[in-house]
Design a protein around this motif. Structure first.
Motif, PDB file in Angstrom:
ATOM      1  N   UNK A 215     -20.327  19.379   4.852  1.00 55.29           N
ATOM      2  CA  UNK A 215     -19.016  19.183   4.402  1.00 55.29           C
ATOM      3  C   UNK A 215     -17.939  17.865   5.037  1.00 55.29           C
ATOM      4  N   UNK A 216     -17.827  17.107   4.335  1.00 52.88           N
ATOM      5  CA  UNK A 216     -16.811  15.950   4.820  1.00 52.88           C
ATOM      6  C   UNK A 216     -15.777  15.619   4.013  1.00 52.88           C
ATOM      7  N   UNK A 217     -14.710  15.588   4.592  1.00 52.34           N
ATOM      8  CA  UNK A 217     -13.438  15.125   3.784  1.00 52.34           C
ATOM      9  C   UNK A 217     -12.661  14.086   4.337  1.00 52.34           C
ATOM     10  N   UNK A 218     -12.016  13.185   3.658  1.00 52.48           N
ATOM     11  CA  UNK A 218     -11.123  12.136   4.001  1.00 52.48           C
ATOM     12  C   UNK A 218     -10.044  11.933   3.195  1.00 52.48           C
ATOM     13  N   UNK A 219      -8.781  11.794   3.680  1.00 48.76           N
ATOM     14  CA  UNK A 219      -7.679  11.685   3.041  1.00 48.76           C
ATOM     15  C   UNK A 219      -6.949  10.433   3.384  1.00 48.76           C
ATOM     16  N   UNK A 220      -6.482   9.569   2.720  1.00 50.65           N
ATOM     17  CA  UNK A 220      -5.680   8.379   3.152  1.00 50.65           C
ATOM     18  C   UNK A 220      -4.389   8.383   2.350  1.00 50.65           C
ATOM     19  N   UNK A 221      -3.352   7.592   3.068  1.00 49.92           N
ATOM     20  CA  UNK A 221      -1.863   7.533   2.529  1.00 49.92           C
ATOM     21  C   UNK A 221      -1.666   6.168   3.006  1.00 49.92           C
ATOM     22  N   UNK A 222      -1.063   5.463   1.834  1.00 50.24           N
ATOM     23  CA  UNK A 222      -0.633   4.065   2.014  1.00 50.24           C
ATOM     24  C   UNK A 222       1.052   4.061   1.600  1.00 50.24           C
ATOM     25  N   UNK A 223       1.678   3.457   2.511  1.00 52.54           N
ATOM     26  CA  UNK A 223       3.193   3.138   2.175  1.00 52.54           C
ATOM     27  C   UNK A 223       3.485   1.738   2.511  1.00 52.54           C
ATOM     28  N   UNK A 224       4.955   1.531   2.314  1.00 48.84           N
ATOM     29  CA  UNK A 224       5.241   0.438   2.947  1.00 48.84           C
ATOM     30  C   UNK A 224       6.119  -0.424   2.018  1.00 48.84           C
ATOM     31  N   UNK A 225       6.446  -1.932   2.330  1.00 47.90           N
ATOM     32  CA  UNK A 225       7.335  -2.711   1.502  1.00 47.90           C
ATOM     33  C   UNK A 225       6.610  -3.930   1.202  1.00 47.90           C
ATOM     34  N   UNK A 226       6.295  -4.396   0.089  1.00 50.23           N
ATOM     35  CA  UNK A 226       5.695  -5.482  -0.305  1.00 50.23           C
ATOM     36  C   UNK A 226       6.242  -6.952  -0.075  1.00 50.23           C
ATOM     37  N   UNK A 227       7.445  -6.846   0.162  1.00 47.83           N
ATOM     38  CA  UNK A 227       8.194  -8.123  -0.028  1.00 47.83           C
ATOM     39  C   UNK A 227       8.409  -8.552  -1.354  1.00 47.83           C
ATOM     40  N   UNK A 228       8.310  -8.024  -2.214  1.00 45.88           N
ATOM     41  CA  UNK A 228       8.323  -8.541  -3.989  1.00 45.88           C
ATOM     42  C   UNK A 228       9.593  -7.878  -4.320  1.00 45.88           C
ATOM     43  N   UNK A 229      10.328  -8.654  -5.149  1.00 47.39           N
ATOM     44  CA  UNK A 229      11.676  -8.124  -5.770  1.00 47.39           C
ATOM     45  C   UNK A 229      11.529  -8.191  -7.326  1.00 47.39           C
ATOM     46  N   UNK A 230      11.941  -7.400  -8.158  1.00 49.45           N
ATOM     47  CA  UNK A 230      11.551  -7.525  -9.522  1.00 49.45           C
ATOM     48  C   UNK A 230      12.441  -8.135 -10.210  1.00 49.45           C
ATOM     49  N   UNK A 237       8.332  -1.028  -3.345  1.00 48.61           N
ATOM     50  CA  UNK A 237       7.625  -0.443  -2.226  1.00 48.61           C
ATOM     51  C   UNK A 237       6.173   0.000  -2.736  1.00 48.61           C
ATOM     52  N   UNK A 238       5.438   0.619  -1.687  1.00 50.40           N
ATOM     53  CA  UNK A 238       4.055   0.968  -2.259  1.00 50.40           C
ATOM     54  C   UNK A 238       4.068   2.606  -1.534  1.00 50.40           C
ATOM     55  N   UNK A 239       3.535   3.226  -2.422  1.00 49.37           N
ATOM     56  CA  UNK A 239       3.413   4.849  -2.185  1.00 49.37           C
ATOM     57  C   UNK A 239       2.203   5.341  -2.994  1.00 49.37           C
ATOM     58  N   UNK A 240       0.898   5.288  -2.254  1.00 44.17           N
ATOM     59  CA  UNK A 240      -0.253   5.683  -2.918  1.00 44.17           C
ATOM     60  C   UNK A 240      -0.931   6.805  -1.944  1.00 44.17           C
ATOM     61  N   UNK A 241      -2.158   7.295  -2.492  1.00 40.86           N
ATOM     62  CA  UNK A 241      -2.800   8.397  -1.788  1.00 40.86           C
ATOM     63  C   UNK A 241      -4.243   8.640  -2.792  1.00 40.86           C
ATOM     64  N   UNK A 242      -5.265   8.584  -1.671  1.00 44.39           N
ATOM     65  CA  UNK A 242      -6.572   9.066  -2.138  1.00 44.39           C
ATOM     66  C   UNK A 242      -7.275  10.182  -1.332  1.00 44.39           C
ATOM     67  N   UNK A 243      -8.063  10.990  -1.770  1.00 44.67           N
ATOM     68  CA  UNK A 243      -8.911  11.693  -1.046  1.00 44.67           C
ATOM     69  C   UNK A 243     -10.161  11.979  -1.706  1.00 44.67           C
ATOM     70  N   UNK A 244     -11.200  12.448  -0.669  1.00 47.23           N
ATOM     71  CA  UNK A 244     -12.510  12.569  -1.290  1.00 47.23           C
ATOM     72  C   UNK A 244     -13.197  13.553  -0.356  1.00 47.23           C
ATOM     73  N   UNK A 245     -14.253  14.463  -0.846  1.00 47.45           N
ATOM     74  CA  UNK A 245     -15.032  15.208  -0.150  1.00 47.45           C
ATOM     75  C   UNK A 245     -16.526  15.000  -0.750  1.00 47.45           C
ATOM     76  N   UNK A 246     -17.391  15.217   0.451  1.00 45.62           N
ATOM     77  CA  UNK A 246     -18.941  15.422   0.167  1.00 45.62           C
ATOM     78  C   UNK A 246     -19.294  16.360   0.554  1.00 45.62           C
ATOM     79  N   UNK A 247     -20.192  17.168  -0.184  1.00 51.98           N
ATOM     80  CA  UNK A 247     -20.960  18.530  -0.025  1.00 51.98           C
ATOM     81  C   UNK A 247     -22.465  18.355  -0.047  1.00 51.98           C
ATOM     82  N   UNK A 248     -23.263  18.236   0.920  1.00 51.45           N
ATOM     83  CA  UNK A 248     -24.780  18.097   0.733  1.00 51.45           C
ATOM     84  C   UNK A 248     -25.446  19.038   1.694  1.00 51.45           C
ATOM     85  N   UNK A 249     -26.693  19.377   1.583  1.00 47.65           N
ATOM     86  CA  UNK A 249     -27.342  20.365   2.407  1.00 47.65           C
ATOM     87  C   UNK A 249     -27.605  19.836   3.582  1.00 47.65           C
ATOM     88  N   UNK A 250     -27.386  20.656   4.611  1.00 40.48           N
ATOM     89  CA  UNK A 250     -27.511  20.515   6.062  1.00 40.48           C
ATOM     90  C   UNK A 250     -28.961  19.872   6.362  1.00 40.48           C
TER      91      UNK A 250
END
Length: 288
Positions: A215-230, A237-250
């Motif tokens: 079993x392998x799991x990874x979780x990533x978080x991204x945040x910060x300021x883009x320097x862009x104005x509407x 600003x940035x605020x995103x996340x992603x995660x994934x898991x992989x399950x395989x026979x040993x």
């Protein structure tokens, strides 16, 4: 497409690594390893009348030549308790949700960085601080893009346990900030670049081999300021996340094997132009 990966032992403890890509397809950009299609003519423009016979597919007696891309070139100086790494080096972490070096048989993209790093090794632990120069710009101007990274990994072969933490800060001055703006990019319609760019990335990874499963799991978080104005003047600003898991026979036996992949990524809310919640997996990370 042909990949050449030379390894030069320059002296005791000093090794130079390289990667050269041949016959690349310029249609998809230069920073990839997608090969030319079988039947690449000399004509690069639209399907209209050519200007001369040297630029005509129907009159040409040769195929378009391919260029050489120097994707990686770095040196590693090994000592008793660690190693110094300098140059254009690959980046790889965990399952490869964000950083993936492109070493797989069907990978088409590369993650590299010009950096200097020192890898400390003690027991089952590894700590590697790294300073990267994403873009130097003019030597006399403040127009650089820099990256500061700290990587920690733990690997225990006796318990089949592995863990890792990847922390990275990418900074660009206002002059160097080239974030995409407008439309479905940062800030929406009428947005503009106005400030410096700062992004924080945190990656967590763990893998464990059980009695009959891995079993392998990874979780990533991204945040910060883009320097862009509407268009209304709000900072994006940035605020995103992603995660994934992989399950395989040993230890798979026989002719059949399987792997279960699952995960999720946050998507951008089109109703909020002052924050980007989107997260994109690495283009090499394929589910199917």
């Amino acid at each position: 497409h042909l990949v050449l990966e030379p390894k030069i032992i320059a002296a005791d403890g000093l090794t130079i690594f390289g990667r050269f890509d041949l016959l690349n397809d310029s249609t998809f950009g230069t920073n990839q390893q997608i090969g030319q299609k079988f039947g690449t003519g000399v004509r690069t423009g639209a399907r209209t009348a050519s200007s001369n016979s040297a630029d005509s597919n129907v009159l040409s007696n040769t195929q378009r030549s391919g260029g050489l891309a120097v994707s990686q070139l770095y040196a590693k100086w090994s000592q008793e308790f660690g190693s110094l790494v300098v140059g254009r080096m690959p980046r790889q972490f965990g399952l490869g949700l964000t950083h993936q070096a492109g070493n797989g048989s069907f990978d088409h993209y590369l993650d590299t960085q010009d950096a200097i790093a020192y890898k400390f090794s003690f027991g089952n632990n590894t700590v590697m601080p790294m300073i990267g120069k994403v873009e130097e710009g003019a030597l006399g101007d403040e127009d650089d893009v820099d990256a500061y990274t700290l990587l920690y990994q733990y690997e225990n072969p006796e318990t089949d346990l592995g863990m890792g933490v990847y922390f990275e800060i990418t900074k660009a001055t206002q002059v160097a900030n080239d974030a995409p703006v407008g439309g479905d990019r940062f800030g929406g319609t009428g947005a503009s670049l106005s400030d410096a760019f700062t992004r924080q990335f945190v990656g967590l990874f763990a893998t464990q081999k059980l009695s009959f499963l891995k079993v392998a799991v990874e979780a990533d978080l991204v945040s910060g300021k883009t320097g862009v104005k509407t268009a209304a003047g709000s900072e994006v600003n940035m605020a995103g996340y992603g995660f994934a898991a992989e399950i395989s026979p040993f230890s798979a036996s026989g002719k059949w094997n399987w792997m279960l992949k699952l995960g999720a990524a946050s998507g951008d809310n089109p109703g909020t132009t002052d924050i980007d919640e989107g997260f994109a997996f690495n283009k090499n990370y394929d589910v199917a």
